[in-house]
Enzyme design. Sequence first.
Site, mmCIF file in Angstrom:
data_model
loop_
_atom_site.group_PDB
_atom_site.id
_atom_site.type_symbol
_atom_site.label_atom_id
_atom_site.label_comp_id
_atom_site.label_asym_id
_atom_site.label_seq_id
_atom_site.Cartn_x
_atom_site.Cartn_y
_atom_site.Cartn_z
ATOM 1 N N ASP A 72 -8.562 -2.704 2.210
ATOM 2 C CA ASP A 72 -7.554 -1.644 2.209
ATOM 3 C C ASP A 72 -6.953 -1.654 3.610
ATOM 4 O O ASP A 72 -7.585 -1.212 4.570
ATOM 5 C CB ASP A 72 -8.239 -0.304 1.885
ATOM 6 C CG ASP A 72 -7.313 0.898 2.098
ATOM 7 O OD1 ASP A 72 -6.116 0.694 2.389
ATOM 8 O OD2 ASP A 72 -7.800 2.034 1.959
ATOM 9 N N LYS A 118 1.610 -0.582 9.838
ATOM 10 C CA LYS A 118 1.955 -0.739 8.414
ATOM 11 C C LYS A 118 3.348 -0.177 8.123
ATOM 12 O O LYS A 118 4.042 -0.663 7.240
ATOM 13 C CB LYS A 118 0.906 -0.013 7.578
ATOM 14 C CG LYS A 118 1.031 -0.236 6.084
ATOM 15 C CD LYS A 118 -0.134 0.415 5.374
ATOM 16 C CE LYS A 118 -0.063 0.295 3.879
ATOM 17 N NZ LYS A 118 -1.246 0.914 3.257
ATOM 18 N N GLU A 161 -2.276 -0.102 -4.319
ATOM 19 C CA GLU A 161 -3.343 0.844 -3.955
ATOM 20 C C GLU A 161 -3.744 1.758 -5.122
ATOM 21 O O GLU A 161 -4.934 1.938 -5.381
ATOM 22 C CB GLU A 161 -2.914 1.667 -2.733
ATOM 23 C CG GLU A 161 -2.943 0.828 -1.459
ATOM 24 C CD GLU A 161 -2.123 1.414 -0.327
ATOM 25 O OE1 GLU A 161 -1.667 2.568 -0.429
ATOM 26 O OE2 GLU A 161 -1.922 0.702 0.679
ATOM 27 N N ASP A 200 -2.433 10.560 -3.524
ATOM 28 C CA ASP A 200 -2.983 9.999 -2.285
ATOM 29 C C ASP A 200 -2.433 10.751 -1.071
ATOM 30 O O ASP A 200 -1.291 10.531 -0.659
ATOM 31 C CB ASP A 200 -2.615 8.502 -2.241
ATOM 32 C CG ASP A 200 -3.177 7.804 -1.003
ATOM 33 O OD1 ASP A 200 -3.650 8.491 -0.078
ATOM 34 O OD2 ASP A 200 -3.135 6.562 -0.969
#
Length: 618
Positions: A24, A87, A187, A211
């Site tokens: 991850d 990211k 994800e 999330d």
Amino acid sequence: MAKISIDIQSGKVVKDSGIIIGIDLGTTNSLVAYMKDGLAVAVKDTDGKSTLVPSIVFFNEKNDVLVGDLAKDKLISHPGRTIYSVKRLMGKSYHDIQNQEDYFGYKIIDEDTESLVKIKVDQSYFTPIELSAEILKALKIRVEKDLDAKVSKAVITVPAYFNDTQRQATRDAGKLAGLDVLRIVNEPTAASLAYGIGLNKDEKQTIAVYDLGGGTFDISLLQIEDGIFEVLSTNGDTFLGGDDIDQAIFNYWIQINGLDMNVVQANKSLSQEIRLKAEKAKKVISKEGLFKETINNINCQISKETFHKIIKNIVQKTIVACQQALKDADLSAADIDKVVMVGGSTRIPYVKEKISDFFGKKVNDDLNPDEVVALGAAIQADVLAGNLKDVLLLDVTPLSLGIETVGGLMDVIIPRNSKVPSSAGRNYTTSVDGQKNLKIAVYQGERDLVDHNRKLGEFILKGIPPMPAGLPKIEIQFILNADGILKVKAKELRSNVETAIEIKSQYGLSEEEMGKMLMDSITNAESDMKIRSLLEAKNEANNIVLAASKFLKQNDEILSTEEKEKTLQLTEALKASISGEDKDLINQKMDALNEYTAPLAHRALDHNIASSIKGKKI
Ligand code: AMP
């Protein structure tokens, strides 16, 4: 099953675990997991404390690298050398992120708004791919220590909304870290797998994955049928999460103590201390009902009721995003069969309660919300390893397919391991004024330079109407059918001129040859990446040299002699650097030219606008 393999760096024979790891690669934290005795486990650091590796990279004066907690310690003392949230920059151009620049404490280079961003640390330039590769290397080392064996294969997760460029950037980062990336997984798909959702081929269900992390919020709606996960819709906010909750508590304390926010914020270490205290309060308040501590006579007190009041807005924002995602998928909350909670902030009972109320069902929250994505990635890896026989595996392309672009670079259009059948396209343009023909050469392979890949065929798009370089819009489409036959189409969108060829790909390559091509791509990833960034810097610099000479010609009267001379001098210095092999030097010279000409360009623009208005009646 252990395999024997050769360590790329030392050339020694080493024990390869044969395990495919799940990663991850997060905005705030990253994790690595693998299947141990039939169970997915996330790997802890050597002192056995945490499974989280902060996604932070620090470079010292000698460009030595620290990753994770050690790099996090440098955030305040060395902001310009400590790179976080990389990211957010993956696959992005400066144009994409220019409104968020204040968010980053380090320098992001903006010489060409359309090309991918670079990060400057001292005199060196790094791409988000290289920085992500550093995080991936740290995770690889962590798991290899734990297993006492090498790993070389991985599954990496990305947000469902990541586009093709961002996914490709993630793959490249994996390769650069010495990993064969077998698959990029969404994800929310991984989070569902961690709860065992989708492992039974016969079930058909609709899942909401909520999330809420430290800095981002994502809601994804998935449909699972016959073992295939389809993303129905996604929504969210790339700047909403636990950090905002900490900030809300911080603001509340400033208010009840009658303090001046500007004064507190000017004191960096005090405000950092209050922020950390706010995070602590957030974590314990739901259990304890009242939090009461002090920092230098500042009363850091908050009750559970007040906490709920101040985070109500934040939670409400996430609910609005859920409503929008449902609307986009043409669903109502009642259509959702299961809700999966991901991200550290979903530990807050108030959040769980509100989301459970909204969807009208109990949420799945048994697993550690920080770990579920990595655990799911490990399960997906296990499926790929063939250990979960009942789970459907889709046919995939064994090697990437792409075309040759300027400088002999391979531009991947369908990445390896994409589902078959599949299709993908991308727009290109010409590099010479009045260009009538465009040669399209199709390649297969994983290396950055087409010379190292396998040529499948080429054709010429003829009859492009004469236009200045950069104006034609040429769409190149790859359509790969279920038999592995590739059709490549090229169309100039302004004139509708088009042509196509069909290529029988893959045939003629044995498994060993394919394995060798893959291995070569990983062994050479670092040098390939160096050549690629050098060629890309040269291409970009050539464009800037052309633009600068056009600029000088067009604005001759507006510029002073001194300005013209200086611009010429900087352009010459850039040209000289292009003939060398030092990408950092080319970047520095581009920076220097851009920095000098940016105000001149503004002035020229103002002048041109003023003269076009002059004499016109409004
Ligand atoms: P992630 O980005 O998923 O790692 O989530 C990190 C966020 O979760 C940070 O804002 C943490 O403060 C928050 N977090 C971690 N544990 C808790 C907890 N027990 N209660 C509330 N928030 C938490």
